[in-house]
Design an enzyme around this catalytic site. Structure first.
Site, PDB file in Angstrom:
ATOM      1  N   ARG A   1       0.836  -1.196   0.000  1.00  0.00           N
ATOM      2  CA  ARG A   1       0.000   0.000   0.000  1.00  0.00           C
ATOM      3  C   ARG A   1       0.875   1.252   0.000  1.00  0.00           C
ATOM      4  NH1 ARG A   1      -4.837  -1.785   4.268  1.00  0.00           N
ATOM      5  NH2 ARG A   1      -5.280  -3.782   3.228  1.00  0.00           N
TER       6      ARG A   1
ATOM      7  N   ARG B   1       1.629   1.557  10.337  1.00  0.00           N
ATOM      8  CA  ARG B   1       1.276   1.851   8.944  1.00  0.00           C
ATOM      9  C   ARG B   1       2.520   1.707   8.083  1.00  0.00           C
ATOM     10  NH1 ARG B   1      -3.395   3.845   7.433  1.00  0.00           N
ATOM     11  NH2 ARG B   1      -3.870   4.734   9.474  1.00  0.00           N
TER      12      ARG B   1
ATOM     13  N   GLU C   1      -6.954   0.296  14.899  1.00  0.00           N
ATOM     14  CA  GLU C   1      -7.681  -0.703  14.096  1.00  0.00           C
ATOM     15  C   GLU C   1      -6.770  -1.895  13.803  1.00  0.00           C
ATOM     16  OE1 GLU C   1      -9.278  -1.335   9.547  1.00  0.00           O
ATOM     17  OE2 GLU C   1      -9.005   0.729  10.286  1.00  0.00           O
TER      18      GLU C   1
ATOM     19  N   SER D   1     -11.097  -5.476   9.966  1.00  0.00           N
ATOM     20  CA  SER D   1     -12.408  -5.010   9.531  1.00  0.00           C
ATOM     21  C   SER D   1     -13.119  -6.164   8.847  1.00  0.00           C
ATOM     22  CB  SER D   1     -12.286  -3.816   8.581  1.00  0.00           C
ATOM     23  OG  SER D   1     -11.639  -4.200   7.388  1.00  0.00           O
TER      24      SER D   1
ATOM     25  N   ARG E   1       0.175  -5.055  12.818  1.00  0.00           N
ATOM     26  CA  ARG E   1      -0.628  -4.484  13.899  1.00  0.00           C
ATOM     27  C   ARG E   1      -0.868  -5.493  15.022  1.00  0.00           C
ATOM     28  NH1 ARG E   1      -4.773  -0.113  11.090  1.00  0.00           N
ATOM     29  NH2 ARG E   1      -3.151   0.892   9.833  1.00  0.00           N
TER      30      ARG E   1
END
Length: 518
Positions: free
Chosen positions: A340, A355, A427, A430, A481
């Site tokens: 990403r 990140r 987070e 999801s 994470r």
């Protein structure tokens, strides 16, 4: 920020099998029962039918499977089966949905183009009918002058038809391009607003750990325990890259192996996926491979991209296919590396592993009947919550607000876990229900298992009409994470980090990561 492009050289590589590469502990036989489901009950790929611009049979056209192209043609390389008539007839609801999502979709432009196209289709059909009438007249006995007049009329109609058909194709292409920005509709229970408006779906699970000593964040722990090297990676690859070292490597493997073994018990088929895909597949899944703020790395000089999630290649497995209803649901747990750009991300909240540009992830993906998708959405979030509870994490589950939903998502649940070193919730996963948004673009249908209807004409059998499947995706384990959570929550006063019990069998028996002797 401009388009992110990569130049890749061709290098011969040899990969071992998925099992020998990752699994450090044999999986019980009962967890392997799902492995044979992948190719069962699936029709071979065929050209798929697209409901073009109305519900009438005349508006159904056959679209060949997506063709690869290395050139950037003006025409769209694929067509989505978008129900434009429904959009027009439900204009007010669609307009409110676009506003609630803070989308820049041009609804007015879509409806105007659709109306123009419908009118042009009628004109084309009218001229075709005139040509047929002329052809019928010419079959009879005619005076030479009358035949000559009909020949000229036929030529004129043919020329007009060619021009109008070309205009119709251009209009259809333009409509497809403009309509792609319209997001999925939204579940009525989703809170309206920005991220701050998201609602608590499940109150916090567990309690945040109380420390009797000064705590460290994962960056300091990674440095002190010789687990993570950001500095060398920065020199080699740039910012937001990292090396894992020593026990951190085993911890990544343990997280993935444990996650895969647990999720497979729920009937999911394990996959590894390609990590380079065609940009058209990225688009069909609802992501934008190009643009100033794209999260996607495009490969310079090709129509290919690096994947940002395994959802993309897994979604493409059954592209342009008609599945048997008896084969549904199809449930996959896919391991891949993800890439990403993290365009626009900055600040203290993005430091370290939180990140990064490249990471490992296990992703769940489900294809099911429309009436079952909400049930599977609940199942996916329950699997996530069970996994994180087993690891002793302190977390909460959120029903994300409209403005935080990606274009494909009808509804999305996020799980945020407590990260004591960062001093906040972050987070970690999801789970999204995308209904038929992706399947209409990927061309994934199923044929209902209804009794075959016998028609009146010579007893011919009539198959039930196909329907679009619903697709769902959910994060089972995003390694960086998860490492943030584990390192920061399980740190000890002597600088060591305890390994959670479920992961120990996959760590070769290591129970604690201790400071290295210098």
């Amino acid at each position: 920020m401009g388009l992110h492009t990569l130049r890749l050289a061709t290098v011969p590589l040899t990969f071992s099998t998925f099992t020998s590469r990752l699994f450090l502990k044999p999986i019980p036989p009962n967890t392997l029962q799902t492995l044979g489901q992948f190719s069962r009950h699936v029709h071979p790929r065929k050209p798929f039918l697209v409901r073009a611009f109305s519900a009438s049979p005349a508006a159904v056209q056959e679209i060949p499977p997506t063709q690869a192209s290395d050139s950037s043609a003006a025409r769209p390389q694929w067509k989505a089966s978008i129900d434009f008539k429904w959009i027009r007839d439900n204009k007010e609801a669609v307009e409110i949905n676009i506003k609630n999502r803070n989308s820049n979709a041009d609804l007015g432009g879509v409806i105007e183009l659709y109306e123009n196209m419908v009118n042009l289709q009628k004109e084309v059909e009218g001229i075709r009918e005139e040509r047929n009438n002329v052809a019928k007249k010419m079959k009879g006995k005619l005076e030479p002058s009358e035949r000559e007049r009909l020949v000229e009329e036929g030529k004129s109609l043919k020329e007009s038809l060619v021009t109008l058909e070309e205009d119709l194709v251009k209009l259809q292409d333009e409509l497809q391009q403009v309509a792609r920005s319209i997001p999925n509709m939204t579940h009525p229970d989703v809170p309206v607003g920005g991220e701050d408006s998201s609602a608590i779906r499940k109150e916090v699970v567990g309690s945040p750990r109380e420390f009797s000593f000064p705590i460290k964040d994962h960056l300091q722990l990674g440095k002190d325990l010789d687990l993570i090297d950001f500095d060398s990676a920065s020199e080699v690859s740039g910012s937001k890259f990292f090396y894992l070292k020593n026990e951190a490597v085993l911890l990544e493997m343990a997280l993935l192996n444990w996650t895969l073994s647990e999720v497979m018990k729920k009937g999911f088929t394990p996959l590894t996926t390609p990590e380079i895909v065609r940009s058209s597949i990225v688009e069909k899944c609802g992501f934008q491979p190009r643009g100033d703020n794209t999260q996607v790395y495009s490969i310079d000089g090709t129509d290919q991209c690096l994947i940002g999630t395994a959802e993309i290649p897994v979604g493409g497995i059954h592209m342009d296919s008609i599945l048997l209803e008896s084969a549904l649901p199809l449930k996959y747990i896919a391991f891949s590396h993800c890439f990403r750009t993290e365009a626009g991300a900055a600040g203290a909240a993005t430091k370290g592993l939180y990140r990064v540009h490249q990471f490992s992830k296990a992703e769940m993906f489900v294809l099911c009947r429309p009436e079952d998708s909400e049930t599977f959405h609940d199942e996916l979030i329950q699997i996530e919550e069970d996994l994180f509870t087993s690891l002793g994490l302190h977390f909460k589950t959120l029903d994300m607000a409209t403005a935080d939903l990606g274009a494909p998502a009808y509804r999305k649940f996020d799980i945020e876990a407590w990260m004591p070193g960062l001093g906040r919730y972050g987070e970690i996963s999801s789970a999204s229900n995308c209904t038929d948004y992706q399947s209409r673009r990927l061309g994934i249908r199923y044929r209902p298992s209804e009794p075959v209807q016998t028609g009146s004409k010579k007893g011919k059998a009539s198959l039930p009409a196909t329907k679009f499947v619903h697709t769902l995706n959910a994060t089972a384990c995003a390694v960086p994470r998860m490492m943030v959570c584990l390192l920061e929550n399980y740190q000890q006063d002597d600088g060591s980090v305890v390994i959670p019990e479920p992961l120990r069998p996959f760590m070769g028996g290591i129970e604690i990561i201790k400071p290295k002797l210098r």
